[in-house]
Design a protein around this motif. Structure first.
Motif, mmCIF file in Angstrom:
data_model
loop_
_atom_site.group_PDB
_atom_site.id
_atom_site.type_symbol
_atom_site.label_atom_id
_atom_site.label_comp_id
_atom_site.label_asym_id
_atom_site.label_seq_id
_atom_site.Cartn_x
_atom_site.Cartn_y
_atom_site.Cartn_z
ATOM 1 N N ALA A 38 10.329 -6.471 -16.379
ATOM 2 C CA ALA A 38 10.394 -6.271 -14.934
ATOM 3 C C ALA A 38 9.582 -5.053 -14.557
ATOM 4 O O ALA A 38 9.583 -4.041 -15.268
ATOM 5 N N TYR A 39 8.879 -5.151 -13.433
ATOM 6 C CA TYR A 39 8.140 -4.039 -12.859
ATOM 7 C C TYR A 39 8.840 -3.580 -11.585
ATOM 8 O O TYR A 39 9.136 -4.405 -10.702
ATOM 9 N N HIS A 40 9.065 -2.276 -11.463
ATOM 10 C CA HIS A 40 9.586 -1.673 -10.247
ATOM 11 C C HIS A 40 8.691 -0.507 -9.846
ATOM 12 O O HIS A 40 8.151 0.188 -10.714
ATOM 13 N N ALA A 41 8.554 -0.281 -8.544
ATOM 14 C CA ALA A 41 7.778 0.837 -8.012
ATOM 15 C C ALA A 41 8.629 1.631 -7.037
ATOM 16 O O ALA A 41 9.558 1.092 -6.418
ATOM 17 N N SER A 42 8.279 2.918 -6.891
ATOM 18 C CA SER A 42 9.016 3.799 -5.987
ATOM 19 C C SER A 42 8.064 4.821 -5.387
ATOM 20 O O SER A 42 7.185 5.341 -6.078
ATOM 21 N N VAL A 43 8.244 5.114 -4.105
ATOM 22 C CA VAL A 43 7.414 6.134 -3.468
ATOM 23 C C VAL A 43 8.056 7.514 -3.538
ATOM 24 O O VAL A 43 7.398 8.512 -3.222
ATOM 25 N N ASP A 44 9.331 7.584 -3.961
ATOM 26 C CA ASP A 44 10.018 8.869 -4.035
ATOM 27 C C ASP A 44 10.679 9.148 -5.375
ATOM 28 O O ASP A 44 11.286 10.205 -5.571
ATOM 29 N N GLY A 45 10.588 8.224 -6.322
ATOM 30 C CA GLY A 45 11.202 8.407 -7.628
ATOM 31 C C GLY A 45 12.698 8.153 -7.650
ATOM 32 O O GLY A 45 13.342 8.338 -8.686
ATOM 33 N N THR A 46 13.255 7.706 -6.532
ATOM 34 C CA THR A 46 14.700 7.488 -6.427
ATOM 35 C C THR A 46 15.034 6.049 -6.062
ATOM 36 O O THR A 46 15.856 5.406 -6.709
ATOM 37 N N THR A 47 14.403 5.546 -5.012
ATOM 38 C CA THR A 47 14.646 4.180 -4.544
ATOM 39 C C THR A 47 13.547 3.274 -5.075
ATOM 40 O O THR A 47 12.363 3.493 -4.801
ATOM 41 N N TRP A 48 13.956 2.249 -5.843
ATOM 42 C CA TRP A 48 12.993 1.396 -6.521
ATOM 43 C C TRP A 48 12.921 0.034 -5.866
ATOM 44 O O TRP A 48 13.931 -0.507 -5.392
ATOM 45 N N GLN A 49 11.731 -0.553 -5.884
ATOM 46 C CA GLN A 49 11.499 -1.888 -5.343
ATOM 47 C C GLN A 49 11.012 -2.807 -6.452
ATOM 48 O O GLN A 49 10.069 -2.480 -7.169
ATOM 49 N N LEU A 50 11.666 -3.958 -6.598
ATOM 50 C CA LEU A 50 11.246 -4.941 -7.590
ATOM 51 C C LEU A 50 9.901 -5.540 -7.185
ATOM 52 O O LEU A 50 9.734 -6.028 -6.070
ATOM 53 N N ILE A 51 8.954 -5.499 -8.106
ATOM 54 C CA ILE A 51 7.627 -6.059 -7.854
ATOM 55 C C ILE A 51 7.449 -7.390 -8.577
ATOM 56 O O ILE A 51 6.858 -8.326 -8.041
ATOM 57 N N ARG A 52 7.988 -7.473 -9.797
ATOM 58 C CA ARG A 52 7.693 -8.676 -10.587
ATOM 59 C C ARG A 52 8.645 -8.783 -11.779
ATOM 60 O O ARG A 52 9.038 -7.772 -12.351
ATOM 61 N N VAL A 53 8.998 -10.021 -12.147
ATOM 62 C CA VAL A 53 9.703 -10.341 -13.391
ATOM 63 C C VAL A 53 8.879 -11.412 -14.094
ATOM 64 O O VAL A 53 8.440 -12.381 -13.464
ATOM 65 N N PHE A 54 8.656 -11.249 -15.406
ATOM 66 C CA PHE A 54 7.788 -12.196 -16.108
ATOM 67 C C PHE A 54 8.114 -12.225 -17.593
ATOM 68 O O PHE A 54 8.878 -11.409 -18.106
ATOM 69 N N HIS A 55 7.480 -13.166 -18.287
ATOM 70 C CA HIS A 55 7.726 -13.448 -19.697
ATOM 71 C C HIS A 55 6.398 -13.410 -20.438
ATOM 72 O O HIS A 55 5.397 -13.940 -19.938
ATOM 73 N N LEU A 56 6.366 -12.759 -21.589
ATOM 74 C CA LEU A 56 5.131 -12.683 -22.385
ATOM 75 C C LEU A 56 5.278 -13.345 -23.752
ATOM 76 O O LEU A 56 4.490 -13.068 -24.643
ATOM 77 N N GLY A 57 6.277 -14.190 -23.893
ATOM 78 C CA GLY A 57 6.495 -14.863 -25.171
ATOM 79 C C GLY A 57 7.824 -14.486 -25.782
ATOM 80 O O GLY A 57 8.348 -13.384 -25.555
ATOM 81 N N THR B 67 0.838 -1.193 0.000
ATOM 82 C CA THR B 67 0.000 0.000 0.000
ATOM 83 C C THR B 67 0.873 1.243 0.000
ATOM 84 O O THR B 67 2.047 1.212 0.388
ATOM 85 N N VAL B 68 0.269 2.353 -0.431
ATOM 86 C CA VAL B 68 0.971 3.629 -0.570
ATOM 87 C C VAL B 68 0.193 4.699 0.179
ATOM 88 O O VAL B 68 -1.038 4.769 0.069
ATOM 89 N N GLU B 69 0.900 5.522 0.926
ATOM 90 C CA GLU B 69 0.263 6.665 1.563
ATOM 91 C C GLU B 69 0.153 7.794 0.536
ATOM 92 O O GLU B 69 1.143 8.210 -0.048
ATOM 93 N N GLY B 70 -1.051 8.288 0.316
ATOM 94 C CA GLY B 70 -1.250 9.327 -0.683
ATOM 95 C C GLY B 70 -1.674 8.754 -2.018
ATOM 96 O O GLY B 70 -1.832 7.538 -2.177
ATOM 97 N N HIS B 71 -1.821 9.635 -2.980
ATOM 98 C CA HIS B 71 -2.379 9.264 -4.282
ATOM 99 C C HIS B 71 -1.365 9.379 -5.409
ATOM 100 O O HIS B 71 -1.740 9.521 -6.575
ATOM 101 N N VAL B 72 -0.071 9.305 -5.080
ATOM 102 C CA VAL B 72 0.985 9.452 -6.083
ATOM 103 C C VAL B 72 2.041 8.375 -5.862
ATOM 104 O O VAL B 72 2.421 8.085 -4.722
ATOM 105 N N VAL B 73 2.534 7.790 -6.966
ATOM 106 C CA VAL B 73 3.616 6.816 -6.896
ATOM 107 C C VAL B 73 4.341 6.811 -8.236
ATOM 108 O O VAL B 73 3.793 7.273 -9.252
ATOM 109 N N TRP B 74 5.564 6.305 -8.251
ATOM 110 C CA TRP B 74 6.320 6.139 -9.496
ATOM 111 C C TRP B 74 6.280 4.670 -9.900
ATOM 112 O O TRP B 74 6.493 3.773 -9.058
ATOM 113 N N LEU B 75 6.033 4.410 -11.183
ATOM 114 C CA LEU B 75 6.038 3.062 -11.733
ATOM 115 C C LEU B 75 7.024 2.980 -12.888
ATOM 116 O O LEU B 75 7.204 3.956 -13.623
ATOM 117 N N ARG B 76 7.624 1.814 -13.075
ATOM 118 C CA ARG B 76 8.567 1.624 -14.188
ATOM 119 C C ARG B 76 8.454 0.213 -14.727
ATOM 120 O O ARG B 76 8.353 -0.754 -13.963
#
Length: 208
Positions: A148-167, A130-139
């Motif tokens: 790969a999906y990464h998310a960040s609450v400050d635009g600087t420090t990123w957290q790996l959310i998922r790695v996957f394959h689509l073909g 969950t995120v406090e507030g209504h803003v987040v960074w996605l990549r």
């Protein structure tokens, strides 16, 4: 082709799925979407016989074909959450049964949340945090044959959310934005600080 906003940070043309949904706010430097009511991208994993079976493929998208090779697409996403599952999304799209959604979404407990959905015939659904507030960074990053999906609450420090394959054949995969309001009457989503970098992500796990 539907009218599309100025998305100059993207070095490739984009196409809108819905007329009148997308616009560019020059003052804010943001791509804005007014998500229509009862819109989503989802194929129920329980199948047609499931008690709560749902297949919805009507969300508003803004997609384009990126250049070949590795890349990173990021944006700061803000949503005026009103109803359950309202979301702003970075979207990877292969076809109507293969796609990946990276969502900033309003959870059933009325908390903004990072959610990923990967569809290979049917959709899965994975909540991250969950995120406090209504803003987040996605990549979203393409690294050889995976995404790969990464998310960040400050635009600087990123957290790996998922790695996957689509073909293996990634030549037709498009990337861009989506706005949805599956249970509500619509919401407004803003994507700003948009960045597209045709460069390989150096560190998958820490997102640097």
């Amino acid at each position: 082709m539907n009218q599309v906003p100025d998305t100059s940070p993207l070095p490739f043309p984009v196409t809108a799925s819905h007329p009148g949904v997308w616009r560019y706010d020059d003052a804010a430097g943001a791509v804005i979407a007014a998500a229509p009511a009862r819109t989503d991208l989802y194929i129920d994993p329980g199948g047609a016989d499931s008690a709560d079976a749902e297949t919805t493929l009507n969300a508003a998208t803004l997609l384009g074909l990126p250049p070949g090779g590795d890349f990173q697409l990021s944006a700061r996403v803000s949503v005026d959450f009103r109803a359950q599952y309202d979301a702003g999304v970075l979207l990877l799209w292969a076809d109507e049964t293969h796609w990946g959604k990276f969502c900033f979404e309003f959870s059933p407990s009325s908390a903004p949340m990072i959610v990923s959905v990967v569809t290979r015939g049917v959709s899965d659904d994975a909540n991250a945090f969950t995120v406090e507030g209504h803003v987040v960074w996605l990549r979203v990053s393409r690294i050889d044959r995976v995404y790969a999906y990464h998310a960040s609450v400050d635009g600087t420090t990123w957290q790996l959310i998922r790695v996957f394959h689509l073909g293996d054949d990634m030549t037709g995969h498009r990337v861009g934005f989506e706005a949805q309001s599956p249970t509500g009457d619509g919401c407004t989503v803003a994507f700003d600080r948009i960045s597209f970098t045709p460069r390989r992500l150096a560190e998958l796990r820490d997102g640097s």
